[in-house]
Design an enzyme around this catalytic site. Sequence first.
Site, PDB file in Angstrom:
ATOM      1  N   CYS A 102       0.812  -1.219   0.000  1.00 27.39           N
ATOM      2  CA  CYS A 102       0.000   0.000   0.000  1.00 27.39           C
ATOM      3  C   CYS A 102       0.845   1.269   0.000  1.00 27.39           C
ATOM      4  O   CYS A 102       0.579   2.200  -0.756  1.00 27.39           O
ATOM      5  CB  CYS A 102      -0.972   0.002   1.175  1.00 27.39           C
ATOM      6  SG  CYS A 102      -0.233   0.094   2.814  1.00 27.39           S
ATOM      7  N   HIS A 156      -2.534   0.830   7.169  1.00 27.85           N
ATOM      8  CA  HIS A 156      -2.882   0.775   5.744  1.00 27.85           C
ATOM      9  C   HIS A 156      -3.116   2.184   5.224  1.00 27.85           C
ATOM     10  O   HIS A 156      -3.584   3.059   5.966  1.00 27.85           O
ATOM     11  CB  HIS A 156      -4.137  -0.080   5.552  1.00 27.85           C
ATOM     12  CG  HIS A 156      -4.392  -0.455   4.117  1.00 27.85           C
ATOM     13  ND1 HIS A 156      -3.486  -1.150   3.346  1.00 27.85           N
ATOM     14  CD2 HIS A 156      -5.457  -0.223   3.327  1.00 27.85           C
ATOM     15  CE1 HIS A 156      -3.994  -1.332   2.130  1.00 27.85           C
ATOM     16  NE2 HIS A 156      -5.187  -0.774   2.096  1.00 27.85           N
ATOM     17  N   HIS A 173      -5.919   1.205  -3.526  1.00 29.45           N
ATOM     18  CA  HIS A 173      -4.981   0.711  -2.532  1.00 29.45           C
ATOM     19  C   HIS A 173      -4.479  -0.671  -2.940  1.00 29.45           C
ATOM     20  O   HIS A 173      -5.036  -1.302  -3.839  1.00 29.45           O
ATOM     21  CB  HIS A 173      -5.661   0.635  -1.158  1.00 29.45           C
ATOM     22  CG  HIS A 173      -6.800  -0.343  -1.077  1.00 29.45           C
ATOM     23  ND1 HIS A 173      -6.827  -1.390  -0.196  1.00 29.45           N
ATOM     24  CD2 HIS A 173      -7.963  -0.430  -1.785  1.00 29.45           C
ATOM     25  CE1 HIS A 173      -7.941  -2.085  -0.353  1.00 29.45           C
ATOM     26  NE2 HIS A 173      -8.655  -1.511  -1.314  1.00 29.45           N
TER      27      HIS A 173
END
Length: 201
Positions: A102, A156, A173
């Site tokens: 990510c 994340h 992502h």
Amino acid sequence: MQQTFSRLSALFAGLVTGLFLFTSCASTGPLLSSSPSRSTVSKRTTSTRATASKSAKSASSLKTVDSKTYVSRYAREVISQARTYTGTPYRSGGNTYEGIDCSGLICSAFSSVGLKMPRISWQQSEVGYEVEVSDIKPGDLIFFVPDHGKAGYVSHAAIVTEVRGENDIRFIHASSSRGVREDNLYSNYFKGRFVKALRPF
């Protein structure tokens, strides 16, 4: 002798660059969404692929910009570059079309248009300035914690691609289980893990 020295120098430079870029995204579990990804996102083509040398620009050639310039000029380019990775499998520490994580997706998309961005997700969560959810725009960064409804470390990161409505904010992502894809911030999985949004410049 001169050629041997030149080859060794090039090899050493490549190893140093590889070590610098090989820093993984902090991810503790699968990043799944209950809402389907956008089927209209076009697959990357050879003509839109960023080359390895393009994504590995030297730090001295990268720059920062003001917020107005970023939103008006660079945000669309960053999103376009990120979308060329759609379908790329997840790989911790990855930076290429063979595999990416990510924070690597964010770093690669920004560096491909000449903008500085840290490589690690928690560092990315400290750039720019925070924006309210109601003010989120395409090109903003959004961050998540591992556990639903709980405080925690940033695990994340993603790039907002579209704001379609009050309950439909799309982001791209690198999902640890499904690779690079787009999802909705308001899906059951993500809305409870969302921690903040940032305008990166």
